[in-house]
Design an enzyme around this catalytic site. Structure first.
Site, PDB file in Angstrom:
ATOM      1  N   ASN A   7       0.863  -1.183   0.000  1.00 12.06           N
ATOM      2  CA  ASN A   7       0.000   0.000   0.000  1.00 12.06           C
ATOM      3  C   ASN A   7       0.900   1.233   0.000  1.00 12.06           C
ATOM      4  O   ASN A   7       1.484   1.583   1.024  1.00 12.06           O
ATOM      5  CB  ASN A   7      -0.887  -0.052   1.253  1.00 12.06           C
ATOM      6  CG  ASN A   7      -1.818   1.137   1.374  1.00 12.06           C
ATOM      7  OD1 ASN A   7      -1.783   2.052   0.538  1.00 12.06           O
ATOM      8  ND2 ASN A   7      -2.631   1.156   2.396  1.00 12.06           N
ATOM      9  N   ARG A  91      -2.777  -2.171  -3.214  1.00 12.44           N
ATOM     10  CA  ARG A  91      -3.945  -1.329  -2.982  1.00 12.44           C
ATOM     11  C   ARG A  91      -3.880  -0.169  -3.981  1.00 12.44           C
ATOM     12  O   ARG A  91      -2.846   0.497  -4.086  1.00 12.44           O
ATOM     13  CB  ARG A  91      -3.926  -0.777  -1.565  1.00 12.44           C
ATOM     14  CG  ARG A  91      -5.084   0.161  -1.351  1.00 12.44           C
ATOM     15  CD  ARG A  91      -4.940   0.935  -0.083  1.00 12.44           C
ATOM     16  NE  ARG A  91      -6.071   1.826   0.069  1.00 12.44           N
ATOM     17  CZ  ARG A  91      -6.007   3.001   0.660  1.00 12.44           C
ATOM     18  NH1 ARG A  91      -4.861   3.433   1.160  1.00 12.44           N
ATOM     19  NH2 ARG A  91      -7.071   3.750   0.766  1.00 12.44           N
ATOM     20  N   HIS A 180     -12.809   3.618   0.525  1.00 16.56           N
ATOM     21  CA  HIS A 180     -12.775   2.652   1.639  1.00 16.56           C
ATOM     22  C   HIS A 180     -13.521   1.364   1.269  1.00 16.56           C
ATOM     23  O   HIS A 180     -13.988   0.636   2.149  1.00 16.56           O
ATOM     24  CB  HIS A 180     -13.438   3.197   2.921  1.00 16.56           C
ATOM     25  CG  HIS A 180     -12.762   4.368   3.551  1.00 16.56           C
ATOM     26  ND1 HIS A 180     -13.451   5.410   4.118  1.00 16.56           N
ATOM     27  CD2 HIS A 180     -11.451   4.658   3.724  1.00 16.56           C
ATOM     28  CE1 HIS A 180     -12.606   6.290   4.604  1.00 16.56           C
ATOM     29  NE2 HIS A 180     -11.377   5.861   4.376  1.00 16.56           N
ATOM     30  N   GLY A 212      -9.826   9.275   7.752  1.00 14.53           N
ATOM     31  CA  GLY A 212     -10.881   9.525   6.764  1.00 14.53           C
ATOM     32  C   GLY A 212     -12.066   8.675   7.190  1.00 14.53           C
ATOM     33  O   GLY A 212     -11.872   7.593   7.742  1.00 14.53           O
ATOM     34  N   ARG A 241     -10.904  16.987   7.123  1.00 22.32           N
ATOM     35  CA  ARG A 241     -11.737  17.260   5.931  1.00 22.32           C
ATOM     36  C   ARG A 241     -13.139  17.679   6.351  1.00 22.32           C
ATOM     37  O   ARG A 241     -13.701  17.126   7.285  1.00 22.32           O
ATOM     38  CB  ARG A 241     -11.831  16.004   5.061  1.00 22.32           C
ATOM     39  CG  ARG A 241     -10.577  15.709   4.296  1.00 22.32           C
ATOM     40  CD  ARG A 241     -10.669  14.380   3.566  1.00 22.32           C
ATOM     41  NE  ARG A 241      -9.682  13.456   4.066  1.00 22.32           N
ATOM     42  CZ  ARG A 241      -9.668  12.159   3.813  1.00 22.32           C
ATOM     43  NH1 ARG A 241     -10.601  11.615   3.055  1.00 22.32           N
ATOM     44  NH2 ARG A 241      -8.726  11.385   4.307  1.00 22.32           N
ATOM     45  N   ARG A 285      -8.562  11.136  20.146  1.00 25.71           N
ATOM     46  CA  ARG A 285      -8.115  10.924  21.531  1.00 25.71           C
ATOM     47  C   ARG A 285      -7.869  12.273  22.206  1.00 25.71           C
ATOM     48  O   ARG A 285      -8.304  12.507  23.323  1.00 25.71           O
ATOM     49  CB  ARG A 285      -6.839  10.073  21.562  1.00 25.71           C
ATOM     50  CG  ARG A 285      -7.120   8.619  21.240  1.00 25.71           C
ATOM     51  CD  ARG A 285      -5.874   7.890  20.864  1.00 25.71           C
ATOM     52  NE  ARG A 285      -5.401   8.311  19.534  1.00 25.71           N
ATOM     53  CZ  ARG A 285      -4.603   7.603  18.772  1.00 25.71           C
ATOM     54  NH1 ARG A 285      -4.152   6.451  19.196  1.00 25.71           N
ATOM     55  NH2 ARG A 285      -4.232   8.037  17.578  1.00 25.71           N
ATOM     56  N   ILE A 332     -11.405   5.083  14.984  1.00 26.56           N
ATOM     57  CA  ILE A 332     -12.391   5.636  15.917  1.00 26.56           C
ATOM     58  C   ILE A 332     -13.495   4.606  16.180  1.00 26.56           C
ATOM     59  O   ILE A 332     -13.869   4.348  17.326  1.00 26.56           O
ATOM     60  CB  ILE A 332     -13.000   6.936  15.348  1.00 26.56           C
ATOM     61  CG1 ILE A 332     -11.894   7.955  15.042  1.00 26.56           C
ATOM     62  CG2 ILE A 332     -14.025   7.520  16.285  1.00 26.56           C
ATOM     63  CD1 ILE A 332     -12.311   9.053  14.068  1.00 26.56           C
ATOM     64  N   GLY A 333     -14.003   4.006  15.103  1.00 29.34           N
ATOM     65  CA  GLY A 333     -15.115   3.058  15.217  1.00 29.34           C
ATOM     66  C   GLY A 333     -14.771   1.852  16.076  1.00 29.34           C
ATOM     67  O   GLY A 333     -15.618   1.328  16.811  1.00 29.34           O
ATOM     68  N   GLU A 384      -8.031  -4.584   5.713  1.00 24.98           N
ATOM     69  CA  GLU A 384      -7.949  -4.373   4.262  1.00 24.98           C
ATOM     70  C   GLU A 384      -6.844  -5.225   3.649  1.00 24.98           C
ATOM     71  O   GLU A 384      -6.972  -5.719   2.528  1.00 24.98           O
ATOM     72  CB  GLU A 384      -7.713  -2.890   3.970  1.00 24.98           C
ATOM     73  CG  GLU A 384      -8.941  -2.055   4.299  1.00 24.98           C
ATOM     74  CD  GLU A 384      -8.654  -0.578   4.468  1.00 24.98           C
ATOM     75  OE1 GLU A 384      -8.995   0.178   3.564  1.00 24.98           O
ATOM     76  OE2 GLU A 384      -8.100  -0.173   5.512  1.00 24.98           O
TER      77      GLU A 384
HETATM   78  P1  AMP Z   1      -7.310   5.100  11.133  1.00 24.65           P
HETATM   79  O1  AMP Z   1      -7.327   6.111  10.031  1.00 24.65           O
HETATM   80  O2  AMP Z   1      -8.318   4.011  10.966  1.00 24.65           O
HETATM   81  O3  AMP Z   1      -5.929   4.579  11.455  1.00 24.65           O
HETATM   82  O4  AMP Z   1      -7.785   5.883  12.453  1.00 24.65           O
HETATM   83  C1  AMP Z   1      -6.952   6.818  13.073  1.00 24.65           C
HETATM   84  C2  AMP Z   1      -7.765   7.666  14.027  1.00 24.65           C
HETATM   85  O5  AMP Z   1      -8.429   6.832  14.986  1.00 24.65           O
HETATM   86  C3  AMP Z   1      -6.901   8.578  14.888  1.00 24.65           C
HETATM   87  O6  AMP Z   1      -6.648   9.782  14.266  1.00 24.65           O
HETATM   88  C4  AMP Z   1      -7.764   8.777  16.111  1.00 24.65           C
HETATM   89  O7  AMP Z   1      -8.558   9.907  15.880  1.00 24.65           O
HETATM   90  C5  AMP Z   1      -8.658   7.575  16.175  1.00 24.65           C
HETATM   91  N1  AMP Z   1      -8.373   6.728  17.350  1.00 24.65           N
HETATM   92  C6  AMP Z   1      -7.449   5.768  17.490  1.00 24.65           C
HETATM   93  N2  AMP Z   1      -7.505   5.223  18.733  1.00 24.65           N
HETATM   94  C7  AMP Z   1      -8.509   5.862  19.389  1.00 24.65           C
HETATM   95  C8  AMP Z   1      -9.071   5.780  20.701  1.00 24.65           C
HETATM   96  N3  AMP Z   1      -8.618   4.919  21.604  1.00 24.65           N
HETATM   97  N4  AMP Z   1     -10.099   6.608  21.006  1.00 24.65           N
HETATM   98  C9  AMP Z   1     -10.563   7.497  20.112  1.00 24.65           C
HETATM   99  N5  AMP Z   1     -10.069   7.620  18.865  1.00 24.65           N
HETATM  100  C10 AMP Z   1      -9.069   6.828  18.502  1.00 24.65           C
END
Ligand code: AMP
Length: 399
Positions: A7, A91, A180, A212, A241, A285, A332-333, A384
């Site tokens: 990727n 990817r 995504h 994103g 964004r 966070r 986040i999810g 992914e």
């Molecule tokens: P990703 O793009 O899927 O790697 O997600 C990254 C984002 O996930 C980070 O910028 C954080 O905002 C969020 N994140 C990661 N860990 C946590 C956590 N424990 N609680 C809240 N947000 C988180």
């Protein structure tokens, strides 16, 4: 067969070597600062200690050369020679309208990827560089392209056509593509597997919430609508964004601030979202900590974020008449119980009812809804890389 998953970003390269016998990860790593001073590889072979390799890398080819050396290194590698890599899965962000699934990369595909550059000027060129680097270093190894947009090619015209003069679609292919896709496909399939149901019988809303973010309506296993559009700027409020805004704001701000379209593009992509609202950070966070300490704008940013996701879930539930499953994934999810709760707050009227105790989960597969026959709410970590490795194996196993 071992599949190498690649990727490539503009100055980064993520990789994983997956043993498809049992889908175990043999090696994973991240190259940063390609073409910039201070380039380094964070490399980890399963069962061994992580190593950091610092060496100048003028381009993606040099980076990949060092990655392959690391993969076969006798001390910190996982395999003896490159011959043990059966195929490479790449990817690719944008496949335009040409690719509705993954493909074996040949000259015609390379040309089509070049043609898609104008649709994704930031993303497709590094993806192409990664493929070129691999072709130069492993000319006999089959390669597969897996597109972020492919899963969304089932979206019907009424959901992908913008209400603009139709000739922009005909002449410039201006339409909703969605992104995504590999993640939305993986978590929707995984949800059906976990629930032991046929995906054809399920209406699922998948929420990929990370740096994103996007939401997708998955009806019977097919994407029928998604929140990202012509570019990954549309839809949800994201880290930096804006997501959906009134388009009239753009010329208004350009005039008021006397800025050109490059600058306004930069503001919408890099200075907006929860960073723009809070003025603090794009990282959830940091925002959760600030909000807990009483920072009103951090709290407002999180509320705006949650409300937008709630709105999309409700809209997609209506589009599919009702939904059976709601999935949360990505940074986040998967990790933030407060954001999941904030999103579901207000969706009780759609039988989306979260269980506060079950919701106290992080980073692993879980069902977090109250067991009262409503919508099943799930947390499913995305994967992914595995999806890319699977598609790659499926395409190359018969050649
Ligand atoms: P990703 O793009 O899927 O790697 O997600 C990254 C984002 O996930 C980070 O910028 C954080 O905002 C969020 N994140 C990661 N860990 C946590 C956590 N424990 N609680 C809240 N947000 C988180």
């Amino acid at each position: 067969m071992n599949v190498l998953v690649i990727n490539c970003g503009s100055s980064s390269l993520k990789y994983q070597l997956v043993d498809m016998k049992d889908e175990s990860v043999l090696v994973k790593g991240l190259v940063e600062r390609i073409g910039i001073e201070g380039a380094r590889i964070k490399h980890e072979t399963t069962g061994k200690e992580e190593v950091i390799i610092e060496e100048p890398m003028k381009d993606h080819k040099k980076a990949l050369e060092l990655v392959l050396d690391a993969v076969i290194d006798k001390d910190y590698g996982a395999i003896k020679s490159m011959d043990e890599i059966g195929a490479v899965g790449h990817r690719v962000v944008h496949g335009g309208e040409v690719f509705s699934g993954s493909v074996i990369i040949d000259e015609k595909v390379m040309q089509a990827l070049e043609d898609c550059i104008e649709l994704a000027p930031l993303h497709n060129p590094p993806n192409i560089m990664g493929i070129e680097a691999c072709k130069a270093l492993m000319p006999e190894t089959p390669m597969v392209g897996v597109f972020d947009t492919a899963f969304h090619q089932t979206i019907p015209a009424e959901n992908y056509i913008y209400p603009l003069p139709y000739k922009y679609y005909e002449d410039y292919k201006v339409r909703r593509y969605g992104f995504h896709g590999t993640s939305h496909k993986y978590v929707s399939k995984r949800a059906a597997e976990i629930l032991n149901k046929d995906i054809k019988d399920l209406n699922i809303v998948t929420c990929h919430l990370g740096n994103g973010s996007s939401v997708t309506a998955v009806e019977g296993g097919k994407s029928i609508d998604t929140s990202m559009g012509f570019t990954p700027l549309e839809g949800l409020v994201m880290g930096t964004r804006s997501g959906d805004i009134d388009p009239a704001i753009i010329p208004f701000i350009m005039e008021k601030e006397n800025i050109d379209f490059h600058e306004v593009n930069n503001i919408l992509n890099k200075k907006s979202g929860v960073l723009g609202i809070s003025g603090i950070s794009s990282d959830f966070r940091d925002l959760e900590i600030a909000a807990n300490e009483g920072n009103e704008r951090a709290k407002l940013a999180l509320d705006v974020f949650c409300n937008r996701v709630t709105k999309y879930i409700a809209a997609y539930s209506a589009q599919m008449c009702s939904i059976d499953v709601l999935v949360f994934t990505a940074g986040i999810g998967e990790n933030s119980d407060t954001i999941r709760e904030g999103i579901c707050d207000g969706l009780e009227c759609l039988n989306i009812i979260i269980d506060p105790e079950l919701n106290k989960t992080r980073g692993k597969e879980a069902i977090i809804s109250k067991n009262i026959g409503g919508v099943t709410i799930m947390v499913i970590p995305t994967n992914e890389e595995l999806m890319i490795a699977r598609d790659t194996l499926n395409l190359v196993k018969n050649i």
